[in-house]
Design a protein around this motif. Structure first.
Motif, PDB file in Angstrom:
ATOM      1  N   LEU A  13       2.164   8.030   1.230  1.00  0.00           N
ATOM      2  CA  LEU A  13       1.667   7.643  -0.083  1.00  0.00           C
ATOM      3  C   LEU A  13       1.359   8.833  -0.977  1.00  0.00           C
ATOM      4  CD1 LEU A  13      -0.761   4.699   0.763  1.00  0.00           C
ATOM      5  CD2 LEU A  13       1.475   4.558  -0.344  1.00  0.00           C
ATOM      6  N   LEU A  14       0.823   9.867  -0.424  1.00  0.00           N
ATOM      7  CA  LEU A  14       0.313  10.964  -1.242  1.00  0.00           C
ATOM      8  C   LEU A  14       1.046  12.266  -1.029  1.00  0.00           C
ATOM      9  CD1 LEU A  14      -3.532  10.385  -0.814  1.00  0.00           C
ATOM     10  CD2 LEU A  14      -2.005   9.454  -2.542  1.00  0.00           C
ATOM     11  N   THR A  15       2.052  12.258  -0.172  1.00  0.00           N
ATOM     12  CA  THR A  15       2.771  13.488   0.170  1.00  0.00           C
ATOM     13  C   THR A  15       1.780  14.557   0.614  1.00  0.00           C
ATOM     14  OG1 THR A  15       4.256  12.880  -1.628  1.00  0.00           O
ATOM     15  CG2 THR A  15       4.646  14.984  -0.577  1.00  0.00           C
ATOM     16  N   GLY A  16       0.930  14.157   1.536  1.00  0.00           N
ATOM     17  CA  GLY A  16      -0.055  15.095   2.072  1.00  0.00           C
ATOM     18  C   GLY A  16      -1.449  14.635   1.729  1.00  0.00           C
ATOM     19  N   CYS A  17      -2.305  14.452   2.739  1.00  0.00           N
ATOM     20  CA  CYS A  17      -3.650  13.929   2.489  1.00  0.00           C
ATOM     21  C   CYS A  17      -4.479  14.883   1.641  1.00  0.00           C
ATOM     22  CB  CYS A  17      -4.372  13.697   3.826  1.00  0.00           C
ATOM     23  SG  CYS A  17      -3.625  12.379   4.826  1.00  0.00           S
ATOM     24  N   LEU A 108      -0.609   3.908 -10.996  1.00  0.00           N
ATOM     25  CA  LEU A 108       0.210   4.542  -9.967  1.00  0.00           C
ATOM     26  C   LEU A 108      -0.624   5.506  -9.131  1.00  0.00           C
ATOM     27  CD1 LEU A 108       3.453   5.270 -12.009  1.00  0.00           C
ATOM     28  CD2 LEU A 108       3.182   3.596 -10.166  1.00  0.00           C
ATOM     29  N   ALA A 109      -1.499   6.232  -9.781  1.00  0.00           N
ATOM     30  CA  ALA A 109      -2.348   7.179  -9.056  1.00  0.00           C
ATOM     31  C   ALA A 109      -3.366   6.453  -8.186  1.00  0.00           C
ATOM     32  CB  ALA A 109      -3.059   8.101 -10.045  1.00  0.00           C
ATOM     33  N   ALA A 110      -3.691   5.217  -8.552  1.00  0.00           N
ATOM     34  CA  ALA A 110      -4.687   4.467  -7.783  1.00  0.00           C
ATOM     35  C   ALA A 110      -4.076   3.792  -6.564  1.00  0.00           C
ATOM     36  CB  ALA A 110      -5.352   3.429  -8.686  1.00  0.00           C
ATOM     37  N   ASP A 111      -2.980   3.035  -6.769  1.00  0.00           N
ATOM     38  CA  ASP A 111      -2.417   2.283  -5.633  1.00  0.00           C
ATOM     39  C   ASP A 111      -0.899   2.283  -5.591  1.00  0.00           C
ATOM     40  OD1 ASP A 111      -1.722   0.554  -7.679  1.00  0.00           O
ATOM     41  OD2 ASP A 111      -3.284  -0.909  -7.222  1.00  0.00           O
ATOM     42  N   GLY A 112      -0.273   3.029  -6.488  1.00  0.00           N
ATOM     43  CA  GLY A 112       1.173   3.139  -6.452  1.00  0.00           C
ATOM     44  C   GLY A 112       1.920   1.999  -7.095  1.00  0.00           C
ATOM     45  N   VAL A 113       1.210   1.048  -7.704  1.00  0.00           N
ATOM     46  CA  VAL A 113       1.856  -0.092  -8.345  1.00  0.00           C
ATOM     47  C   VAL A 113       1.405  -0.156  -9.797  1.00  0.00           C
ATOM     48  CG1 VAL A 113       2.149  -2.598  -8.389  1.00  0.00           C
ATOM     49  CG2 VAL A 113       1.964  -1.390  -6.200  1.00  0.00           C
ATOM     50  N   ALA A 114       2.353  -0.114 -10.715  1.00  0.00           N
ATOM     51  CA  ALA A 114       2.042  -0.182 -12.138  1.00  0.00           C
ATOM     52  C   ALA A 114       2.228  -1.612 -12.641  1.00  0.00           C
ATOM     53  CB  ALA A 114       2.946   0.774 -12.924  1.00  0.00           C
ATOM     54  N   GLN A 115       1.304  -2.062 -13.448  1.00  0.00           N
ATOM     55  CA  GLN A 115       1.372  -3.418 -13.980  1.00  0.00           C
ATOM     56  C   GLN A 115       2.300  -3.474 -15.193  1.00  0.00           C
ATOM     57  OE1 GLN A 115      -0.142  -5.914 -12.348  1.00  0.00           O
ATOM     58  NE2 GLN A 115      -0.714  -4.316 -10.887  1.00  0.00           N
ATOM     59  N   SER A 157       8.015   4.942  -3.351  1.00  0.00           N
ATOM     60  CA  SER A 157       6.848   5.681  -2.895  1.00  0.00           C
ATOM     61  C   SER A 157       5.969   6.043  -4.087  1.00  0.00           C
ATOM     62  CB  SER A 157       7.281   6.963  -2.169  1.00  0.00           C
ATOM     63  OG  SER A 157       7.745   7.934  -3.090  1.00  0.00           O
ATOM     64  N   GLN A 158       4.702   6.197  -3.826  1.00  0.00           N
ATOM     65  CA  GLN A 158       3.759   6.520  -4.893  1.00  0.00           C
ATOM     66  C   GLN A 158       4.137   7.825  -5.584  1.00  0.00           C
ATOM     67  OE1 GLN A 158      -0.281   7.173  -3.554  1.00  0.00           O
ATOM     68  NE2 GLN A 158      -1.119   6.237  -5.402  1.00  0.00           N
ATOM     69  N   ARG A 159       4.504   8.804  -4.789  1.00  0.00           N
ATOM     70  CA  ARG A 159       4.867  10.104  -5.348  1.00  0.00           C
ATOM     71  C   ARG A 159       6.077   9.977  -6.270  1.00  0.00           C
ATOM     72  NH1 ARG A 159       8.459  14.145  -4.285  1.00  0.00           N
ATOM     73  NH2 ARG A 159       7.779  16.297  -4.683  1.00  0.00           N
ATOM     74  N   ASP A 160       7.100   9.264  -5.844  1.00  0.00           N
ATOM     75  CA  ASP A 160       8.301   9.115  -6.664  1.00  0.00           C
ATOM     76  C   ASP A 160       8.007   8.352  -7.953  1.00  0.00           C
ATOM     77  OD1 ASP A 160       9.767  10.497  -4.820  1.00  0.00           O
ATOM     78  OD2 ASP A 160      10.729   8.731  -3.926  1.00  0.00           O
ATOM     79  N   ALA A 161       7.148   7.355  -7.843  1.00  0.00           N
ATOM     80  CA  ALA A 161       6.799   6.576  -9.038  1.00  0.00           C
ATOM     81  C   ALA A 161       6.050   7.444 -10.044  1.00  0.00           C
ATOM     82  CB  ALA A 161       5.953   5.368  -8.646  1.00  0.00           C
ATOM     83  N   ILE A 162       5.145   8.271  -9.564  1.00  0.00           N
ATOM     84  CA  ILE A 162       4.399   9.163 -10.454  1.00  0.00           C
ATOM     85  C   ILE A 162       5.343  10.179 -11.089  1.00  0.00           C
ATOM     86  CG2 ILE A 162       2.671  11.011 -10.512  1.00  0.00           C
ATOM     87  CD1 ILE A 162       1.071   9.390  -8.466  1.00  0.00           C
ATOM     88  N   ILE A 163       6.276  10.705 -10.296  1.00  0.00           N
ATOM     89  CA  ILE A 163       7.253  11.650 -10.837  1.00  0.00           C
ATOM     90  C   ILE A 163       8.075  10.982 -11.937  1.00  0.00           C
ATOM     91  CG2 ILE A 163       9.362  12.916 -10.296  1.00  0.00           C
ATOM     92  CD1 ILE A 163       8.135  13.603  -7.591  1.00  0.00           C
ATOM     93  N   GLU A 164       8.469   9.729 -11.712  1.00  0.00           N
ATOM     94  CA  GLU A 164       9.235   9.026 -12.747  1.00  0.00           C
ATOM     95  C   GLU A 164       8.425   8.904 -14.028  1.00  0.00           C
ATOM     96  OE1 GLU A 164      11.328   4.717 -13.706  1.00  0.00           O
ATOM     97  OE2 GLU A 164      10.364   5.054 -11.768  1.00  0.00           O
TER      98      GLU A 164
END
Length: 288
Positions: A13-17, A108-115, A157-164
């Motif tokens: 999820l976070l690419t590293g805790c 996305l930063a909270a749970d990886g899902v954007a509304q 993945s959360q990281r990929d979504a944030i990058i997008e």
């Protein structure tokens, strides 16, 4: 086994805790606070336009008092300033896109899902095309941003979504710049109009003989109004500074997606928060 599983989930999820997403959330929150600043500013521009009309009608007319129609005067003020209100509607729809983008990024930063946004995407895209402050060569990029905020992010993945989300850097910067230019053109112009009128109003009051005490009191009010209008012009300067820092912070965030704890990055994000706070502080003084 449970500890190992938790570690794997955190890694996915976070690419590293150790990578905190607080930096992303802080940037998103400051972007949202900046984008919502356009509403009171542009609403105030309409109010200032109407007040300028009313001042001129009250102080410069030669018509007798018996022929003064307050209801018709107020209606004429609204009608005169309606073009500003109509153009503001397009600007505020695009400001809402920036607000939705910030909300997406925070989610996305909270749970990886954007509304998904509730806006009519085609209508917003049409407004972007017509928005005179947005350069024509940036319309496609902004339309891409509009499509992004209009769809839920799934199976990623959360990281990929944030990058997008961060990859819309160009569009976010272009949209923020366009909104700031529009606010400069509309809001500062209405303030300048009112400032130019104040000496005329003072001169008209100096010629009053029927109620000199009332005239003196109104002259004091006008002097205070001049100081207020001059202070409100600083809102635009603060807005430009905040938009410039928004672009710097977004670029830094995107460049450091795998190093979100870097002191240099956090320092840039703190600058954004400070600039946005300055804008909000100026907006808190708006009246009428």
């Amino acid at each position: 086994m449970r500890t190992s599983l938790s570690s794997c989930l955190c890694l996915l999820l976070l690419t590293g805790c150790a990578t905190p997403l607080t930096a992303v959330r802080d940037f998103a929150n400051d972007t949202r606070r900046l984008s919502t600043s356009f509403t009171p500013m542009l609403d105030h521009a309409v109010q200032q336009c109407e007040q300028a009309f009313l001042d001129r009608r009250v102080y410069t007319t030669d018509a007798p008092l018996s022929r003064f129609d307050p209801a018709a005067t107020l209606a004429a003020a609204r009608s005169t300033c309606q073009p500003i209100a109509q153009e503001n509607a397009a600007a505020l729809a695009l400001a809402d896109t920036l607000t939705e983008y910030a909300a997406q990024l925070a989610a996305l930063a909270a749970d990886g899902v954007a509304q998904r946004a509730d806006d009519d995407l085609d209508a917003v895209a049409a407004q972007a095309k017509r928005f005179s402050a947005l350069p024509a060569d940036q319309v496609d990029a902004v339309n891409g941003l509009i499509r992004f905020v209009g769809h839920r992010v799934l199976e990623r993945s959360q990281r990929d979504a944030i990058i997008e989300a961060l990859n819309h850097e160009q569009a976010v910067g272009a949209l923020a710049d366009a909104l700031a230019r529009y606010a400069e053109r509309v809001y500062r112009a209405t303030l300048n109009d009112r400032l130019r009128d104040q000496p005329l109003l003072l001169e008209q009051l100096r010629q009053q003989k029927a109620a000199p005490i009332d005239a003196r009191l109104r002259m004091l009010d006008i002097q205070h109004e001049i100081a207020t209008l001059q202070a409100q012009q600083q809102t635009i300067d603060a807005l430009h500074a905040a938009v410039a820092q928004l672009k710097i912070s977004l670029h830094a965030l995107r460049a450091n997606i795998d190093q979100l704890s870097r002191p240099e990055l956090l320092a840039e994000l703190r600058k954004l928060g400070k600039e946005v706070n300055t804008v909000r502080k100026h907006l808190a003084t708006l009246r009428r």
